[in-house]
Every structure is written in structure tokens, then in C-alpha cells.
Design a protein around this motif. Structure first.
Motif, short mmCIF file in Angstrom:
data_model
loop_
_atom_site.label_atom_id
_atom_site.label_comp_id
_atom_site.label_asym_id
_atom_site.label_seq_id
_atom_site.Cartn_x
_atom_site.Cartn_y
_atom_site.Cartn_z
N SER A 28 -12.88 -21.65 37.13
CA SER A 28 -11.63 -20.94 36.80
C SER A 28 -11.82 -19.44 36.75
O SER A 28 -10.84 -18.69 36.65
N ALA A 29 -13.07 -18.97 36.83
CA ALA A 29 -13.33 -17.54 36.91
C ALA A 29 -13.08 -17.00 38.31
O ALA A 29 -13.12 -15.78 38.52
N MET A 30 -12.82 -17.89 39.26
CA MET A 30 -12.50 -17.48 40.64
C MET A 30 -11.00 -17.58 40.83
O MET A 30 -10.44 -18.68 40.82
N PRO A 31 -10.29 -16.45 40.98
CA PRO A 31 -8.83 -16.49 41.06
C PRO A 31 -8.27 -17.42 42.13
O PRO A 31 -7.23 -18.04 41.93
N HIS A 32 -8.94 -17.53 43.28
CA HIS A 32 -8.47 -18.39 44.36
C HIS A 32 -9.49 -19.49 44.66
O HIS A 32 -9.81 -19.76 45.81
N LYS A 77 -13.55 -17.78 21.84
CA LYS A 77 -13.47 -16.87 22.98
C LYS A 77 -12.34 -17.29 23.92
O LYS A 77 -11.61 -16.44 24.44
N GLN A 78 -12.20 -18.58 24.12
CA GLN A 78 -11.11 -19.06 24.97
C GLN A 78 -9.75 -18.69 24.37
O GLN A 78 -8.84 -18.27 25.08
N LYS A 79 -9.63 -18.87 23.06
CA LYS A 79 -8.37 -18.51 22.40
C LYS A 79 -8.08 -17.03 22.55
O LYS A 79 -6.95 -16.62 22.83
N GLU A 80 -9.12 -16.21 22.39
CA GLU A 80 -8.95 -14.76 22.50
C GLU A 80 -8.47 -14.37 23.90
O GLU A 80 -7.50 -13.63 24.06
N ILE A 81 -9.17 -14.89 24.93
CA ILE A 81 -8.82 -14.54 26.31
C ILE A 81 -7.41 -15.00 26.63
O ILE A 81 -6.61 -14.25 27.23
N TYR A 82 -7.08 -16.21 26.24
CA TYR A 82 -5.74 -16.74 26.54
C TYR A 82 -4.67 -15.87 25.89
O TYR A 82 -3.67 -15.51 26.53
N TYR A 96 -11.37 -6.25 28.40
CA TYR A 96 -11.54 -7.09 29.59
C TYR A 96 -11.02 -6.42 30.86
O TYR A 96 -10.69 -7.09 31.84
N GLY A 97 -10.95 -5.10 30.86
CA GLY A 97 -10.41 -4.39 32.01
C GLY A 97 -11.12 -4.70 33.31
O GLY A 97 -10.49 -4.82 34.37
N GLU A 98 -12.43 -4.86 33.27
CA GLU A 98 -13.20 -5.15 34.48
C GLU A 98 -13.02 -6.60 34.95
O GLU A 98 -13.45 -6.96 36.04
N CYS A 99 -12.38 -7.41 34.12
CA CYS A 99 -12.21 -8.82 34.45
C CYS A 99 -10.82 -9.13 35.01
O CYS A 99 -10.46 -10.30 35.17
N PHE A 100 -10.05 -8.09 35.29
CA PHE A 100 -8.71 -8.26 35.89
C PHE A 100 -8.69 -7.43 37.17
O PHE A 100 -8.35 -6.26 37.16
N ILE A 121 -7.61 -12.90 33.31
CA ILE A 121 -8.94 -12.46 32.88
C ILE A 121 -9.92 -13.48 33.40
O ILE A 121 -9.76 -14.69 33.15
N TYR A 122 -10.96 -13.02 34.11
CA TYR A 122 -11.91 -13.92 34.75
C TYR A 122 -13.33 -13.47 34.38
O TYR A 122 -13.75 -12.36 34.73
N VAL A 123 -14.03 -14.32 33.65
CA VAL A 123 -15.37 -14.00 33.17
C VAL A 123 -16.36 -14.90 33.90
O VAL A 123 -16.39 -16.11 33.69
N GLU A 124 -17.16 -14.29 34.77
CA GLU A 124 -18.11 -15.06 35.56
C GLU A 124 -19.07 -15.84 34.67
O GLU A 124 -19.58 -15.32 33.68
N GLY A 125 -19.27 -17.11 35.00
CA GLY A 125 -20.17 -17.95 34.24
C GLY A 125 -19.53 -18.56 33.00
O GLY A 125 -20.16 -19.38 32.31
N PHE A 126 -18.29 -18.16 32.70
CA PHE A 126 -17.60 -18.69 31.53
C PHE A 126 -16.29 -19.38 31.92
O PHE A 126 -16.05 -20.55 31.60
#
Length: 364
Positions: free
Chosen positions: A202-206, A247-252, A288-292, A330-335
């Protein structure tokens, strides 16, 4: 089209992209639309001639043989013998015409001694005719979006049943069921390849759905849409399989706040850049600016990705009748990652959100 010809100083246009052919003439098959002040012609082959006649009764339907463009030029010379010596400016869709096709067309003009004819790049000017949707177009998009809403509700129920039965579910199965539910509700087909991405995928947008089994603690992002009368819908929802961690709650919650703030801010007269910045700034301030990395949204219509967009570089001014997605992520690689996407219609007062599926954080 008279105003279009006058504004861009054209004598005729050549249209070959499916969305623009359909928008201008109603024709849904393959071929070419030629239009001038004197002629309205659809050139196609035997697979589509009957359908073209029904879809585009005001056009002359020509079943071509040999080279499509040579057949058209010969037809125009036959209809208008004096056209050979005229200065004739023909607009064409340079953004999608292959270089080889352009070379062939240019060579044919020389062969037919049409030296006074000029091919004029349209630079997406025809696409811009589709930016403001009619009430009928919006009604089709709303219908398609409602089918997506219903499919989401059904796939959630299906997932709950599978979880209750302790049966494994793969990403491919999720995507297949979403598509079935949309088709079963009357969709003509999908707007694009359905995305069902779980866990680190899910860290991969497409992301492309795989045989990966949904596991406890996974994010599951589902991005899908369908077509009604040729018009696309688009929506994304992200849920958690099992219980969400902190962390999931925060990102969501950050993504949801960004989306809601952007939607509430939308007004005609704003630029796409201004709307994008509202959502992006919330995500940036949360760290999370770098993750968008992608744009906040894109227009939808006869194509799933149309202009204008909500993006950092979009200077187009919003006008009533535009239909645009709002989809921060927001996409966090490995998470893992979260995207929430609605479709909005720009109105005189702001916008109308036509996606109605719940956006509350869901754990199943």
C-alpha cells in the motif's frame, strides 16, 4: 465548433483520440473525425459503420479502404475541387499523433499537391472543450460514482464474511470482487485497472494486485472506478485488516484532515495550485511531506485522467462544472500507505462531493 475555428484561426480539425471523437461527434468506435464549416465526416472501417450511423446521424459516415488519411484527402478533393489551391489550416491532436503518422500525412499533402495546406498543432485545445461538464455529463459521473459507493459497501461486507469464516483473501480476489460488484450494478466497465494493495504494497500509489494474502495489521488500499455512458468514476478508500496501531491511526487521520480541509476550501476562482497547497501543507506540518509525491487530484470525464488538476504547478482557474478528484496520500516505504479519494463537482458556491462512502477509519 464555429467559435473554436474562429478563435484558433482554423479551417478544419482532425480528431482521432477516442474521448474527443466521442465528445465532438458522439462516435465511440475507431477511426477519424474531420470537421470544417462545410463538412462533418467520420471515417471508419466495416466494424463500426452501422454504429457510427446511429451514434452520429449528422455526420457523413465513410467506410475507408487503404490509408485512412489518403482516403480522406481524396474525398475532400472530390467534394471541393477548388480546395487544392486554398490556404487550408487543419488543426490536429499533436499530443497523441504518432510521429510516423504525422510524417505519412505530411507526405500525402505533398503527393496530392496540397502545398497551401498547413497542419496546425492543437496543443490540447480540443481537450479543453471537455473541462466544463454539462448537467447530463455530471449525471453520468454521479451514477458511476454511486455504483462505486455500492461496490465498496459490498466488498466490505464480503471481507467481513471471509474474516468471520477465517478464510484467506488475496489482493487479486479483492480487486476481482470490486469489479464484479460494479458490473453487477450496471457499470459498462472499469475506469482503470482496479488497485487493491495491502501491507507494504500500500506504500505504492499504483500497486498492481498480487496473490499476497491479507494479513492482520495490514493497510488495504482500494482504488477503483467504473463507466456509465462512457463517463468515469474514481474513488479510493483505505481500511485496516484487524486493529490499527498508533502509527496507522496517525497517518490515516492526517490524510483525512488534509482531504477534508481541501474539499472545504474549494471555491470557483481558485487555482489548482492553491487547493493542492492546502492539503499538502497539512501533510507537511505533520512530518510526512516527503511521503506525498503525487498531485492532489485530476479531472475525470470520458477519460480517467483529464485536466485541470490539483497540483503544485496547476495555474488553471476553477470554474463551475469542472469535475475533479481530491486524493491526498501518505506512503511510507516498508510500512504502508493511506489514500482517501472523493470526486467533487465545482459549483457556484464551492463544490459538491459526489462520493458518499464513509471515510471513518475502518477496522475489519
Amino acid at each position: 465548433m464555429k467559435e473554436f475555428f474562429q478563435e484558433h484561426k482554423l479551417d478544419a480539425i482532425l480528431i482521432h483520440t477516442s474521448a474527443n471523437m466521442r465528445h465532438i461527434s458522439g462516435f465511440t468506435g475507431e477511426g477519424l473525425v474531420y470537421q470544417s464549416q462545410e463538412d462533418k465526416i467520420i471515417l471508419t472501417d466495416s466494424r463500426y459503420t452501422i454504429a457510427a450511423g446511429k451514434e452520429s446521424p449528422s455526420y457523413d459516415i465513410l467506410q475507408y479502404q487503404g490509408n485512412l488519411y489518403e482516403y480522406l484527402l481524396d474525398e475532400l478533393i472530390k467534394r471541393h475541387p477548388d480546395i487544392v489551391s486554398k490556404l487550408w489550416k487543419i488543426g490536429f491532436e499533436d499530443q497523441s499523433m504518432a510521429v510516423e503518422v504525422y510524417r505519412i500525412l505530411s507526405t500525402l499533402l505533398k503527393k496530392k499537391k496540397l502545398d497551401a495546406w498547413e497542419l496546425v498543432p492543437l496543443h490540447r485545445k480540443v481537450d479543453q472543450l471537455r473541462q466544463i461538464k454539462s448537467e447530463q455529463e455530471i449525471a453520468s459521473i454521479k451514477k458511476a460514482e454511486s455504483i462505486g459507493d455500492a461496490a465498496f459497501e459490498k466488498v466490505i461486507q464480503w471481507l467481513k464474511e471471509r474474516r468471520g469464516e477465517k478464510k484467506e483473501v488475496t489482493e487479486k480476489q479483492v480487486a476481482a470482487h470490486i469489479e464484479f460488484f460494479m458490473r453487477d450494478a450496471g457499470a459498462e466497465g472499469t475506469s482503470f485497472d482496479t488497485i487493491a494493495a495491502s501491507g507494504i504494497h500500500s506504500a505504492m500509489p499504483h500497486a498492481v494486485p498480487t496473490d499476497k494474502v491479507l494479513e492482520e495489521g495490514d493497510f488495504l488500499t482500494m482504488d477503483f472506478g467504473c463507466r456509465i455512458n462512457g463517463y468515469c468514476s474514481d474513488m479510493t478508500r483505505t481500511i485496516v485488516i484487524g486493529k490499527a496501531d498508533e502509527k496507522q491511526k496517525e497517518i490515516y487521520d492526517v490524510v483525512l484532515r488534509a482531504q477534508e480541509a481541501a474539499i472545504q476550501s474549494i471555491q470557483p476562482g481558485m487555482t489548482g495550485k492553491e487547493v493542492d497547497e492546502i492539503a499538502r501543507d497539512i501533510i507537511r506540518q505533520a512530518g510526512y511531506g516527503e511521503c506525498f509525491g503525487h498531485s492532489l487530484g485530476h479531472s475525470v470525464g470520458l477519460e480517467i485522467h483529464e485536466m485541470p488538476c490539483f497540483s503544485p504547478n496547476e495555474k488553471t482557474v476553477l470554474k463551475p462544472g469542472m469535475v475533479i478528484t481530491v486524493e491526498p496520500g501518505i506512503y511510507v516505504e516498508g510500512f504502508g500507505g493511506v489514500r482517501i479519494e472523493d470526486v467533487v463537482v465545482i459549483t457556484e458556491e464551492g463544490c459538491e462531493d459526489i462520493t458518499h462512502s464513509t471515510k471513518e477509519r475502518m477496522e475489519i
